[in-house]
Motif scaffolding. Structure first.
Motif, PDB file in Angstrom:
ATOM      1  N   UNK A  47       0.819  -1.206   0.000  1.00 42.95           N
ATOM      2  CA  UNK A  47       0.000   0.000   0.000  1.00 42.95           C
ATOM      3  C   UNK A  47       0.855   1.259   0.000  1.00 42.95           C
ATOM      4  N   UNK A  48       2.075   1.176   0.531  1.00 41.66           N
ATOM      5  CA  UNK A  48       2.959   2.343   0.604  1.00 41.66           C
ATOM      6  C   UNK A  48       3.272   2.940  -0.770  1.00 41.66           C
ATOM      7  N   UNK A  75      -7.256  13.476  -1.953  1.00 37.58           N
ATOM      8  CA  UNK A  75      -7.819  12.381  -1.161  1.00 37.58           C
ATOM      9  C   UNK A  75      -6.840  11.222  -1.155  1.00 37.58           C
ATOM     10  N   UNK A  76      -6.534  10.725   0.009  1.00 37.94           N
ATOM     11  CA  UNK A  76      -5.693   9.538   0.163  1.00 37.94           C
ATOM     12  C   UNK A  76      -6.075   8.930   1.499  1.00 37.94           C
ATOM     13  N   UNK A  77      -7.102   8.108   1.477  1.00 35.80           N
ATOM     14  CA  UNK A  77      -7.711   7.689   2.743  1.00 35.80           C
ATOM     15  C   UNK A  77      -8.102   6.218   2.726  1.00 35.80           C
ATOM     16  N   UNK A  78      -7.958   5.590   3.880  1.00 33.89           N
ATOM     17  CA  UNK A  78      -8.469   4.238   4.086  1.00 33.89           C
ATOM     18  C   UNK A  78      -9.786   4.337   4.831  1.00 33.89           C
ATOM     19  N   UNK A  79     -10.827   3.824   4.217  1.00 34.20           N
ATOM     20  CA  UNK A  79     -12.140   3.782   4.836  1.00 34.20           C
ATOM     21  C   UNK A  79     -12.467   2.339   5.210  1.00 34.20           C
ATOM     22  N   UNK A 139      -3.123  -9.204  -1.563  1.00 34.83           N
ATOM     23  CA  UNK A 139      -3.562  -9.299  -2.950  1.00 34.83           C
ATOM     24  C   UNK A 139      -4.335  -8.028  -3.296  1.00 34.83           C
ATOM     25  N   UNK A 140      -3.609  -6.948  -3.607  1.00 31.81           N
ATOM     26  CA  UNK A 140      -4.219  -5.633  -3.793  1.00 31.81           C
ATOM     27  C   UNK A 140      -4.515  -5.383  -5.269  1.00 31.81           C
ATOM     28  N   UNK A 141      -5.748  -5.010  -5.555  1.00 35.97           N
ATOM     29  CA  UNK A 141      -6.171  -4.630  -6.893  1.00 35.97           C
ATOM     30  C   UNK A 141      -6.625  -3.177  -6.828  1.00 35.97           C
ATOM     31  N   UNK A 142      -5.865  -2.277  -7.465  1.00 36.96           N
ATOM     32  CA  UNK A 142      -6.133  -0.848  -7.437  1.00 36.96           C
ATOM     33  C   UNK A 142      -6.545  -0.431  -8.844  1.00 36.96           C
ATOM     34  N   UNK A 143      -7.757   0.110  -8.996  1.00 35.95           N
ATOM     35  CA  UNK A 143      -8.262   0.365 -10.342  1.00 35.95           C
ATOM     36  C   UNK A 143      -8.924   1.725 -10.445  1.00 35.95           C
ATOM     37  N   UNK A 144      -9.083   2.176 -11.676  1.00 40.67           N
ATOM     38  CA  UNK A 144      -9.729   3.443 -11.977  1.00 40.67           C
ATOM     39  C   UNK A 144     -11.237   3.226 -12.021  1.00 40.67           C
ATOM     40  N   UNK A 145     -11.970   3.925 -11.169  1.00 40.84           N
ATOM     41  CA  UNK A 145     -13.422   3.741 -11.118  1.00 40.84           C
ATOM     42  C   UNK A 145     -14.113   4.202 -12.397  1.00 40.84           C
ATOM     43  N   UNK A 206       7.251   5.907  -2.155  1.00 40.49           N
ATOM     44  CA  UNK A 206       7.624   7.122  -1.449  1.00 40.49           C
ATOM     45  C   UNK A 206       7.444   8.390  -2.263  1.00 40.49           C
ATOM     46  N   UNK A 207       7.190   8.234  -3.579  1.00 34.31           N
ATOM     47  CA  UNK A 207       6.970   9.396  -4.435  1.00 34.31           C
ATOM     48  C   UNK A 207       5.558   9.382  -5.009  1.00 34.31           C
TER      49      UNK A 207
END
Length: 229
Positions: A47-48, A75-79, A139-145, A206-207
């Motif tokens: 997640x970093x 916005x950079x938040x964990x809900x 198992x992280x899946x990060x996608x464009x809504x 980190x960037x």
């Protein structure tokens, strides 16, 4: 364009699953509501890469026009998402799971209306049948809504629709970056189809995003990082 639900299933079926289970409980076989509660958290080292500090700014250069975009993390938040326990054989437990949202906003001096430059969301996997007090989901899946294109995933590996590359060093606009993770994903259409869309996102831990390419049927829009702070 295929919906995300299908794309995510493809991705999940091909990515390796790695999770840590703590304090394992048991199934409820009585058919009543399961009394257990499960908390699913993201694997923080992965997640970093995408969890950027709010208000960090970036200046990106459009390779075609030469114009620059002023972008800020808004916005950079964990809900926390909640799924109620259900009855059955066995009944499923109540599940609290992390949801991560990242939005970068483009600020325009010429107009009061700002634009979303980048938006992504990641949800923890729902481990059906596993009852543990805490699960660490790697198992992280990060996608464009908006486009349903995958922007980042972990574990780092390639699969049918997505290609991952690790580059030890990469120079962009005169600045050399190390340990670059890039992710290519497309919407299952050939590049000759008018609805074809693909993205290549380059991340540095980190960037954040050091380069972004959006490809369509007749264009490629590239944004390269000039500076950040």
């Amino acid at each position: 364009m295929k919906k995300f639900s299908f794309s995510c299933l493809v991705a999940l079926s091909l990515l390796s699953l790695s999770c840590k289970k703590i304090d394992v409980g048991g199934f409820n076989l009585s058919g009543s509501v399961n009394p257990h509660t499960v908390t699913i958290r993201f694997y923080q080292p992965a997640l970093d890469y995408i969890q950027l500090p709010v208000n960090r700014y970036f200046i990106y250069k459009d390779s075609a026009s030469g114009f620059t975009d002023s972008v800020k993390v808004t916005q950079s938040a964990i809900e926390t998402s909640f799924q109620a326990a259900t009855s059955g054989f066995p009944g499923s437990p109540a599940i609290y799971s992390d949801v991560f949202k990242l939005t970068l906003t483009k600020f325009q001096a010429q107009t009061p209306t700002n634009q979303t430059w980048f938006q992504g969301i990641a949800r923890c996997s729902n481990y059906g049948g596993i009852i543990s007090a805490t699960i660490i989901d790697s198992n992280i899946i990060f996608y464009n809504e908006q486009s349903n294109l995958l922007l980042f995933w972990h574990p780092f590996s390639s699969f049918g629709l997505g290609e991952h590359k690790y580059t030890p060093t990469m120079t962009i606009e005169g600045i050399t970056y190390t340990a670059v993770q890039s992710f290519y994903y497309y919407n299952m259409l050939p590049s000759t189809d008018i609805n074809y869309q693909a993205s290549v996102i380059y991340w540095v831990k980190g960037i954040g995003i050091i380069k972004k390419e959006i490809r369509t049927y007749n264009s490629v829009k590239t944004s390269s990082l000039l500076r950040y702070g």
